[in-house]
Design a protein around this motif. Structure first.
Motif, PDB file in Angstrom:
ATOM      1  N   TYR A  43       0.852  -1.190   0.000  1.00  0.00           N
ATOM      2  CA  TYR A  43       0.000   0.000   0.000  1.00  0.00           C
ATOM      3  C   TYR A  43       0.890   1.243   0.000  1.00  0.00           C
ATOM      4  O   TYR A  43       1.622   1.494   0.944  1.00  0.00           O
ATOM      5  CB  TYR A  43      -0.953  -0.016   1.195  1.00  0.00           C
ATOM      6  CG  TYR A  43      -1.878  -1.210   1.153  1.00  0.00           C
ATOM      7  CD1 TYR A  43      -2.907  -1.273   0.218  1.00  0.00           C
ATOM      8  CD2 TYR A  43      -1.700  -2.278   2.018  1.00  0.00           C
ATOM      9  CE1 TYR A  43      -3.749  -2.366   0.156  1.00  0.00           C
ATOM     10  CE2 TYR A  43      -2.545  -3.377   1.968  1.00  0.00           C
ATOM     11  CZ  TYR A  43      -3.569  -3.413   1.035  1.00  0.00           C
ATOM     12  OH  TYR A  43      -4.393  -4.508   0.976  1.00  0.00           O
ATOM     13  N   ASP A  45       1.643   5.273  -0.235  1.00  0.00           N
ATOM     14  CA  ASP A  45       1.157   6.632   0.020  1.00  0.00           C
ATOM     15  C   ASP A  45       1.960   7.567  -0.874  1.00  0.00           C
ATOM     16  O   ASP A  45       3.116   7.868  -0.592  1.00  0.00           O
ATOM     17  CB  ASP A  45       1.342   6.987   1.492  1.00  0.00           C
ATOM     18  CG  ASP A  45       0.860   8.386   1.839  1.00  0.00           C
ATOM     19  OD1 ASP A  45       0.346   9.094   0.946  1.00  0.00           O
ATOM     20  OD2 ASP A  45       1.006   8.781   3.011  1.00  0.00           O
ATOM     21  N   THR A  48       3.706  10.802   0.572  1.00  0.00           N
ATOM     22  CA  THR A  48       4.948  10.708   1.352  1.00  0.00           C
ATOM     23  C   THR A  48       5.981   9.789   0.704  1.00  0.00           C
ATOM     24  O   THR A  48       7.131   9.760   1.135  1.00  0.00           O
ATOM     25  CB  THR A  48       4.654  10.178   2.769  1.00  0.00           C
ATOM     26  OG1 THR A  48       4.117   8.858   2.671  1.00  0.00           O
ATOM     27  CG2 THR A  48       3.698  11.088   3.514  1.00  0.00           C
ATOM     28  N   TYR A  52       3.177   0.910   3.091  1.00  0.00           N
ATOM     29  CA  TYR A  52       2.666   0.474   4.379  1.00  0.00           C
ATOM     30  C   TYR A  52       2.188  -0.969   4.300  1.00  0.00           C
ATOM     31  O   TYR A  52       1.654  -1.409   3.271  1.00  0.00           O
ATOM     32  CB  TYR A  52       1.515   1.372   4.846  1.00  0.00           C
ATOM     33  CG  TYR A  52       2.026   2.711   5.303  1.00  0.00           C
ATOM     34  CD1 TYR A  52       2.396   2.922   6.628  1.00  0.00           C
ATOM     35  CD2 TYR A  52       2.203   3.751   4.400  1.00  0.00           C
ATOM     36  CE1 TYR A  52       2.908   4.141   7.037  1.00  0.00           C
ATOM     37  CE2 TYR A  52       2.710   4.972   4.800  1.00  0.00           C
ATOM     38  CZ  TYR A  52       3.061   5.156   6.119  1.00  0.00           C
ATOM     39  OH  TYR A  52       3.577   6.356   6.518  1.00  0.00           O
ATOM     40  N   SER A 103      -0.295  12.071   6.894  1.00  0.00           N
ATOM     41  CA  SER A 103      -1.332  11.438   6.066  1.00  0.00           C
ATOM     42  C   SER A 103      -2.262  10.629   6.963  1.00  0.00           C
ATOM     43  O   SER A 103      -1.890  10.238   8.068  1.00  0.00           O
ATOM     44  CB  SER A 103      -0.709  10.489   5.047  1.00  0.00           C
ATOM     45  OG  SER A 103       0.077  11.172   4.127  1.00  0.00           O
ATOM     46  N   ILE A 105      -4.411   7.049   6.837  1.00  0.00           N
ATOM     47  CA  ILE A 105      -4.680   5.814   6.110  1.00  0.00           C
ATOM     48  C   ILE A 105      -6.094   5.381   6.469  1.00  0.00           C
ATOM     49  O   ILE A 105      -6.483   5.387   7.640  1.00  0.00           O
ATOM     50  CB  ILE A 105      -3.638   4.720   6.439  1.00  0.00           C
ATOM     51  CG1 ILE A 105      -3.850   3.493   5.549  1.00  0.00           C
ATOM     52  CG2 ILE A 105      -3.650   4.348   7.905  1.00  0.00           C
ATOM     53  CD1 ILE A 105      -2.713   2.471   5.632  1.00  0.00           C
ATOM     54  N   PHE A 124      -5.228   6.615   1.019  1.00  0.00           N
ATOM     55  CA  PHE A 124      -4.607   7.637   1.850  1.00  0.00           C
ATOM     56  C   PHE A 124      -5.244   8.990   1.550  1.00  0.00           C
ATOM     57  O   PHE A 124      -5.539   9.301   0.405  1.00  0.00           O
ATOM     58  CB  PHE A 124      -3.103   7.703   1.586  1.00  0.00           C
ATOM     59  CG  PHE A 124      -2.387   6.434   1.947  1.00  0.00           C
ATOM     60  CD1 PHE A 124      -1.837   6.283   3.209  1.00  0.00           C
ATOM     61  CD2 PHE A 124      -2.259   5.401   1.028  1.00  0.00           C
ATOM     62  CE1 PHE A 124      -1.171   5.100   3.540  1.00  0.00           C
ATOM     63  CE2 PHE A 124      -1.595   4.231   1.352  1.00  0.00           C
ATOM     64  CZ  PHE A 124      -1.050   4.082   2.615  1.00  0.00           C
TER      65      PHE A 124
END
Length: 125
Positions: A43, A45, A48, A52, A103, A105, A124
């Protein structure tokens, strides 16, 4: 007179403890109804630039997720997901977590047949 009273209190407490623990273990789901889990570290983002790892699981009435940054040695953070309603006969749960990067999630789980089949959705904001 105090010894028989103390013994009967101890015996009563032991009986109550055994009765409660037997009742609790009988209420647990059988091992043959093991619930599915979904795990991935893919996953991304894009705000950034970090990946994750998200592990989700669900039963008939509860779902949760564990989230951590990919490659991190830190313990994952638990998100208890909230029931949102039904989708095509399956239950939908959702929850979110504010990450240290700023952020958020958002994790959604579609659970069918009391968790025997789950699908995880992550985004996100």
């Amino acid at each position: 007179m105090k010894k028989p009273f103390a013994f009967s209190v101890l015996l009563c407490a032991l009986f109550c403890l055994l009765h409660v623990s037997n009742g609790w273990s009988a209420a647990q789901p059988a091992a043959s109804i093991a619930k599915a889990a979904d795990y991935s570290c893919s996953y991304y983002d894009d705000m950034t630039g970090k990946y994750y790892c998200v592990e989700t699981s669900a039963t008939c009435n509860i779902a949760h997720a564990f989230v951590k940054e990919s490659g991190s040695t830190a313990s994952p953070t638990l998100i208890v997901l909230t029931y949102q309603g039904n989708i095509n006969g399956c239950q939908y749960f959702e929850g979110s977590l504010l990450l240290p990067t700023g952020s958020t999630i958002v994790v959604g789980v579609v659970s069918c047949s009391c968790g025997s089949s789950i699908t995880t959705h992550v985004f996100f904001v």
